[in-house]
Design an enzyme around this catalytic site. Structure first.
Site, mmCIF file in Angstrom:
data_model
loop_
_atom_site.group_PDB
_atom_site.id
_atom_site.type_symbol
_atom_site.label_atom_id
_atom_site.label_comp_id
_atom_site.label_asym_id
_atom_site.label_seq_id
_atom_site.Cartn_x
_atom_site.Cartn_y
_atom_site.Cartn_z
ATOM 1 N N SER B 147 21.406 31.409 -26.374
ATOM 2 C CA SER B 147 21.865 30.112 -25.868
ATOM 3 C C SER B 147 21.447 29.954 -24.421
ATOM 4 O O SER B 147 21.346 30.940 -23.678
ATOM 5 C CB SER B 147 23.390 30.024 -25.949
ATOM 6 O OG SER B 147 23.848 28.904 -25.222
ATOM 7 N N TYR B 160 31.527 33.264 -23.692
ATOM 8 C CA TYR B 160 30.438 33.018 -24.638
ATOM 9 C C TYR B 160 29.091 33.326 -23.986
ATOM 10 O O TYR B 160 28.254 34.031 -24.547
ATOM 11 C CB TYR B 160 30.509 31.551 -25.065
ATOM 12 C CG TYR B 160 29.372 31.044 -25.907
ATOM 13 C CD1 TYR B 160 29.294 31.340 -27.265
ATOM 14 C CD2 TYR B 160 28.384 30.210 -25.359
ATOM 15 C CE1 TYR B 160 28.260 30.849 -28.043
ATOM 16 C CE2 TYR B 160 27.348 29.714 -26.141
ATOM 17 C CZ TYR B 160 27.280 30.027 -27.473
ATOM 18 O OH TYR B 160 26.261 29.530 -28.237
#
Lengths: 465, 256
Positions: B147, B160
């Site tokens: 990501s 995250y």
């Protein structure tokens, strides 16, 4: 971000139909798994729900401003296809666009299609959409097999014309109010080529246009007439009849015949920003009507045209609904029996002229026999008009409602944004029988739309907030 | 064979196949003639996806249960996938959870869960998959979804982000280790994508949110070309380049 108990995300969005009138704000969820859609339908977080397909109905039937609107377009999986019979089974969110992408190259076409590919299987069945072949093949529901419904109780049941027929017939054209269509079967039709043999026939007035429709409908599968709503006097109701039939391989030029299912690329355009004040205003609409008639008159005769531009000319312009500007527009589509059709059409066209209202795209078509319940079409003539929302429009449309009702006609729910409950009940005499079925499968009115609340399509008093 | 040139006939195992990006990717791979095996926790969904892909691509698609946090089951899962596929050319690791940073801040047990789902579990399956391809000696490819959030830690999602950063580094190491065996490793760094993971966060429909189909198209192209790191949509390469260049003393005061 807010989440449901099992962590399903919801958000608040502006809600509207394709006509962009009316608008509301409400909770939205987009389930991508069966478990999510099951939870949403029975969740105690909201009092009511509504499934929405791709939002191509015009007014307020495809959103629920008080509960949760479920965007179903990602529940779009194929389940089975029988290449012998053409029966396709798929999840309700599958779009006609996807069906064409997947099955046109294999030689299959939709049995009935509206003027846009951007509709879902379930949405099209809930509106019982019709196409240019209604006079011959009826509406979409006639070509549906079994439906798998998720009911308000959370129970899942199958229904068809043979199995639980009351539920099936109440769901076809039932505007999503009987339950959520999880899966549906549709019988595709075989085609040889991706081309249409089109025949263009101009008609100088309403009588000759209606005569042409009656003469050619018996022999041609697709027929629709474009109507010039600006022409007056002796030219009142002049228009162009557009006939079509699937081309056979032998109709194609040799080079093309080698690959008969090749699809035309087609130009694409888009309306990137809101047209200020509306690109479509009375002046431009008038100019368009006259120009279009004269252009088509010159094209009279037969030609070969690619299948998709033939059925979906407006899909070539993304977001064409923005052309009407910020205040939106309404489509006004009614059907009247053949016996009263001529006088009603003349009355409506003259009323538009008196009011100085011109419609951009006006379509006249003959319907064959109807399917009953809340399904819109019945044998007679249907006319579609569109009007930008301007002051005084709704009073005028109420006037048209009275003419249509007197002629024994009705309005199409998938396009309605403003009719009143009394008119609706008078136009749909089968509503009480339909409501009885809804009461059995949805006793607490779990499935509601802005339209169903406005029109009082419930057993209990459901008040609009 | 070091890349999936053409993709036709390549045997690909998609782990976390019910995620928004994986679904879009699977449809494109199926339509290009790849042979697929799906791994997911929700077998009802995986089964429906498999049937859909078979009807779209015309090839049989298998599926079996994959439990991300049951690390001991990973080699068993891969064996089953290889058995059903009749060999293995590529493993795509597409599961993960965004998690709730607020909750992760207050409840470290939850933070640990987010880290396990986004770093530990992907590293485990990638490690086993790498070893399996190496043993086969036929080359192949590993693909994993990282990501842009892993490129720089931010207060809004650093639990995250840190797990994805760990995954990026793990993939870098794996890439070097597996290169001699002719195995490619593709790190995909998507920006926000309009999937269930981001729905309701206020940006779907916004200019910086990509459609999963567009991201899937980019991934297929990168797989085909044998790329190593893919930012998708491509403008995120530029955005992250700028963000990474900002000194920490300034970045910490920026509200992004």
């Amino acid at each position: 971000m807010t989440k449901t108990k099992a962590g399903l995300p919801v958000e608040t969005r502006k809600l509207e139909g394709w006509g962009r009138y009316p608008t509301a704000s409400g909770l939205v969820m987009r389930p991508e798994k069966l478990s999510a859609v099951r939870e949403a339908v029975t969740s105690e977080r909201w009092t009511s729900v509504l499934a929405r397909g791709l939002g191509r109905s015009y007014g307020d039937p495809a959103f629920n401003p008080e509960g949760c609107t479920l965007f179903t377009e990602r529940l779009d999986r194929l389940i089975s296809f029988d290449p012998q019979s053409g029966w396709l089974r798929a999840e309700g969110g599958l779009s006609f666009r996807s069906i064409l992408d997947l099955f046109l190259p294999r030689g299959w076409f939709l049995p009935v299609t509206p003027g846009t590919r951007h509709v879902t299987l379930a949405g099209a069945l809930a509106c019982d959409v019709h196409g240019k072949n209604h006079h011959r093949d009826g509406s979409l529901g006639r070509h549906a097999g079994r439906l798998r419904m998720l009911l308000a109780s959370g129970e899942e049941v199958e229904c068809s014309a043979k199995e639980r027929p009351e539920l099936f017939h109440a769901t076809i054209g039932g505007m999503g109010l009987t339950g959520l269509i999880l899966e549906a079967e549709l019988r595709l039709v075989p085609i040889q080529t991706a081309m249409i043999r089109q025949q263009v026939m101009p008609a100088g007035d309403l009588d000759s246009l209606m005569a042409l429709l009656e003469e050619h409908d018996t022999r041609v599968p697709y027929s629709v007439a474009w109507l010039d709503t600006v022409a007056q006097g002796r030219s009142l109701g002049r228009g162009v009849l557009l006939l079509g039939q699937h081309a056979q391989v032998s109709d194609l030029p040799v080079a093309h015949a080698r690959n008969p299912l090749r699809r035309g690329a087609g130009l694409r355009a888009c309306v990137p920003v809101e047209a200020p004040g509306g690109l479509l205003n009375p002046t431009t609409i008038r100019a368009f009507n006259s120009t279009y008639f004269n252009l088509q008159k010159r094209k009279a005769g037969e030609s070969l045209i690619a299948l998709e531009p033939y059925f979906y000319p407006l899909d070539l312009v993304d977001d064409w609904n923005r052309m009407y500007g910020r205040s939106g527009f309404v489509q006004y589509q009614f059907v009247v029996p053949a016996s009263t059709a001529r006088s009603t059409l003349v009355g409506v066209l003259e009323a538009c002229a008196r009011k100085g209202l011109a419609s951009f795209l006006s379509v006249l078509k003959r319907f064959g026999p109807g399917a009953g319940n809340l399904s819109f079409p019945f044998e007679g003539y249907t006319l579609t008009l569109d009007f930008p929302v301007v002051p005084g429009l709704f009073e005028f449309l109420d006037e048209l409602d009275r003419m249509v009702l007197e002629a024994g006609g009705r309005l199409y729910l998938a396009k309605d944004a403003r009719m009143n409950p009394a008119t609706f009940r008078a136009m749909y005499p089968e509503f009480p029988a339909w409501l009885e079925v809804k009461r059995q499968v949805d006793p607490h009115d779990r499935f509601r739309s802005a339209q169903s609340i406005r029109l009082g399509m419930h057993s209990q008093e459901v008040l609009s907030r | 064979m070091s890349t999936l040139q053409g993709l036709r006939g390549r045997r690909i195992c998609l782990v976390g196949s019910t995620s928004g990006i994986a679904r879009a990717l699977a449809r494109q791979l199926a339509s290009r003639g790849a042979i697929l095996h799906l791994g997911a926790r929700d077998l009802e969904e995986a089964g429906r996806d498999a049937r859909d892909l078979e009807l779209r691509g015309g090839l049989p698609v298998g599926f079996s249960r994959f439990e991300a946090l049951d690390l001991a089951s990973h080699p068993v899962f891969l064996e089953e996938a290889r058995r059903q596929l009749g060999g293995l050319d590529c493993v795509v690791v597409a599961f993960g959870i965004l998690g709730d940073q607020e909750r992760a801040r207050r409840d470290f047990a939850y933070a640990r869960h987010v880290m396990e789902m986004n770093y530990l579990a992907p590293a485990s399956i990638l490690s086993h998959a790498g070893a399996m391809l190496e043993d086969q000696g036929t080359g192949g490819m590993l693909v994993a979804l990282g990501s842009v959030a892993g490129d720089r830690g931010r207060p809004s999602n650093y639990t995250y982000g840190s797990a994805k950063a760990g995954l990026h580094a793990y993939l870098q190491g794996l890439r070097g280790r597996l290169a001699p065996a002719g195995i490619r490793v593709l790190t995909v760094k998507p920006g926000p994508v309009d999937t269930p993971m981001t729905f309701g966060m206020g940006f779907p429909g916004g200019r910086l949110t990509a459609r999963p189909e567009a991201v899937a198209r980019d991934i297929v192209r990168a797989m085909d070309r044998g790329n190593e790191v893919l930012y998708t949509p491509c403008h995120w390469s530029l955005i992250m380049g700028v963000l990474k260049a900002i000194p920490e003393s300034i970045f910490k005061r920026m509200k992004i």
